[in-house]
Design an enzyme around this catalytic site. Structure first.
Site, PDB file in Angstrom:
ATOM      1  N   CYS A 133       0.851  -1.192   0.000  1.00  0.00           N
ATOM      2  CA  CYS A 133       0.000   0.000   0.000  1.00  0.00           C
ATOM      3  C   CYS A 133       0.892   1.250   0.000  1.00  0.00           C
ATOM      4  O   CYS A 133       2.008   1.241   0.513  1.00  0.00           O
ATOM      5  CB  CYS A 133      -0.894   0.000   1.230  1.00  0.00           C
ATOM      6  SG  CYS A 133      -2.012   1.423   1.301  1.00  0.00           S
ATOM      7  N   ASP A 160       0.487   3.760   1.734  1.00  0.00           N
ATOM      8  CA  ASP A 160       0.467   4.362   3.076  1.00  0.00           C
ATOM      9  C   ASP A 160       1.892   4.652   3.574  1.00  0.00           C
ATOM     10  O   ASP A 160       2.757   3.760   3.565  1.00  0.00           O
ATOM     11  CB  ASP A 160      -0.240   3.387   4.035  1.00  0.00           C
ATOM     12  CG  ASP A 160      -0.598   4.038   5.354  1.00  0.00           C
ATOM     13  OD1 ASP A 160       0.320   4.549   6.039  1.00  0.00           O
ATOM     14  OD2 ASP A 160      -1.797   4.062   5.697  1.00  0.00           O
ATOM     15  N   ARG A 168       3.063   4.911   6.378  1.00  0.00           N
ATOM     16  CA  ARG A 168       3.495   4.213   7.601  1.00  0.00           C
ATOM     17  C   ARG A 168       3.953   2.778   7.336  1.00  0.00           C
ATOM     18  O   ARG A 168       4.308   2.060   8.266  1.00  0.00           O
ATOM     19  CB  ARG A 168       2.326   4.193   8.606  1.00  0.00           C
ATOM     20  CG  ARG A 168       1.885   5.574   9.019  1.00  0.00           C
ATOM     21  CD  ARG A 168       0.525   5.530   9.690  1.00  0.00           C
ATOM     22  NE  ARG A 168      -0.512   5.067   8.764  1.00  0.00           N
ATOM     23  CZ  ARG A 168      -1.795   4.884   9.099  1.00  0.00           C
ATOM     24  NH1 ARG A 168      -2.191   5.110  10.329  1.00  0.00           N
ATOM     25  NH2 ARG A 168      -2.673   4.480   8.198  1.00  0.00           N
ATOM     26  N   HIS A 191      -2.067  -3.970   5.051  1.00  0.00           N
ATOM     27  CA  HIS A 191      -1.887  -3.562   6.452  1.00  0.00           C
ATOM     28  C   HIS A 191      -3.255  -3.344   7.095  1.00  0.00           C
ATOM     29  O   HIS A 191      -4.215  -2.954   6.421  1.00  0.00           O
ATOM     30  CB  HIS A 191      -1.012  -2.307   6.559  1.00  0.00           C
ATOM     31  CG  HIS A 191      -1.634  -1.079   5.977  1.00  0.00           C
ATOM     32  ND1 HIS A 191      -2.275  -0.120   6.734  1.00  0.00           N
ATOM     33  CD2 HIS A 191      -1.732  -0.658   4.697  1.00  0.00           C
ATOM     34  CE1 HIS A 191      -2.720   0.837   5.951  1.00  0.00           C
ATOM     35  NE2 HIS A 191      -2.407   0.546   4.701  1.00  0.00           N
ATOM     36  N   CYS A 196      -6.275  -0.164   6.823  1.00  0.00           N
ATOM     37  CA  CYS A 196      -5.954   0.482   5.537  1.00  0.00           C
ATOM     38  C   CYS A 196      -7.067   1.450   5.110  1.00  0.00           C
ATOM     39  O   CYS A 196      -8.249   1.066   5.018  1.00  0.00           O
ATOM     40  CB  CYS A 196      -5.763  -0.596   4.469  1.00  0.00           C
ATOM     41  SG  CYS A 196      -5.372   0.092   2.844  1.00  0.00           S
TER      42      CYS A 196
HETATM   43 ZN    ZN Z   1      -3.359   1.202   3.014  1.00  0.00          ZN
END
Ligand code: ZN
Length: 215
Positions: free
Chosen positions: A49, A51, A53, A105, A108
């Site tokens: 992803c 993302d 993090r 994750h 999400c």
């Molecule tokens: Zn995500």
């Protein structure tokens, strides 16, 4: 650069960090960058992803040169997405990676969007496959809290992408030729940094057809 905000400073910070990173690596291994120039031979393709993090190399403590990476919102592998298809074909046919990892994750935001009605247009279009998984998993999600529902759907989403990868011609051809290649589904927990194996690995066409090619 504008003088109305701190963007100069924000950007300068990145270059400062880069100089420090180079110094640290050169100190530990003076030949490191020189050896990277000559070849890229990663054993892993990581599909994760976007993302911020969930950084690919860092969370599995791997150096540059070891993982070929593709990231998009909600780690999707759509058969109409030329970007991810090209990445997979290159990784399998040219780099000859041994493992393709789909890493989702918990929590999400892209998966969360499938529960919402008011997403920006393009996001709504992008996450449409996840809405399908949500409808299909309705029974499985019954009785769970909102957080549990989201986390379960994050896991289902990873498993579905493992299945999608098994349909890709480059992957099927590799298996037909006897090229070693395994597809795996992992999920990462932002709250404690732990990576979990969803144990849906597939490493040959027969298993892929048996276990994953649902009608
Ligand atoms: Zn995500």
């Amino acid at each position: 650069m504008c003088d109305k905000c701190d963007c100069n400073q924000d950007i300068e910070q990145l270059f400062k960090n880069n100089r420090e990173w180079v110094d640290e690596i050169n100190e530990a291994d003076p030949d490191f960058f020189e050896s990277l120039v000559h070849q890229q031979k990663p054993e892993y393709l990581w599909i994760g992803c976007s993302d911020s993090r969930v950084p690919a190399n860092e969370l599995v403590k791997m150096d540059p040169g070891t993982i070929f990476v593709h990231r998009n919102i909600a780690n999707l592998v759509n058969s109409s997405d030329m970007n991810v298809l090209s990445v997979i074909q290159y990784a399998v046919e040219v780099l000859k990676v041994k493992h393709i990892i789909v890493n989702g994750h918990y929590g999400c935001g892209g998966v969360q969007a499938s529960f919402n009605e008011n997403n920006p247009d393009l996001i709504d279009h992008w996450i449409r496959p996840i809405r399908k998984y949500l409808v299909r998993a309705k029974k499985e999600l019954e009785g769970l809290s909102e957080e549990q529902k989201l986390d379960k759907l994050c896991e289902i989403n990873v498993k579905e992408q493992v299945r999608n990868i098994c349909h890709i011609p480059a992957v099927k051809n590799a298996w037909k030729k006897g090229q070693p290649l395994a597809i795996h589904g992992f999920i990462y927990a932002i709250k404690d940094g732990r990576l979990h194996n969803l144990k849906v690995s597939v490493d040959n066409l027969e298993d892929a057809e048996k276990r994953l090619f649902r009608s």
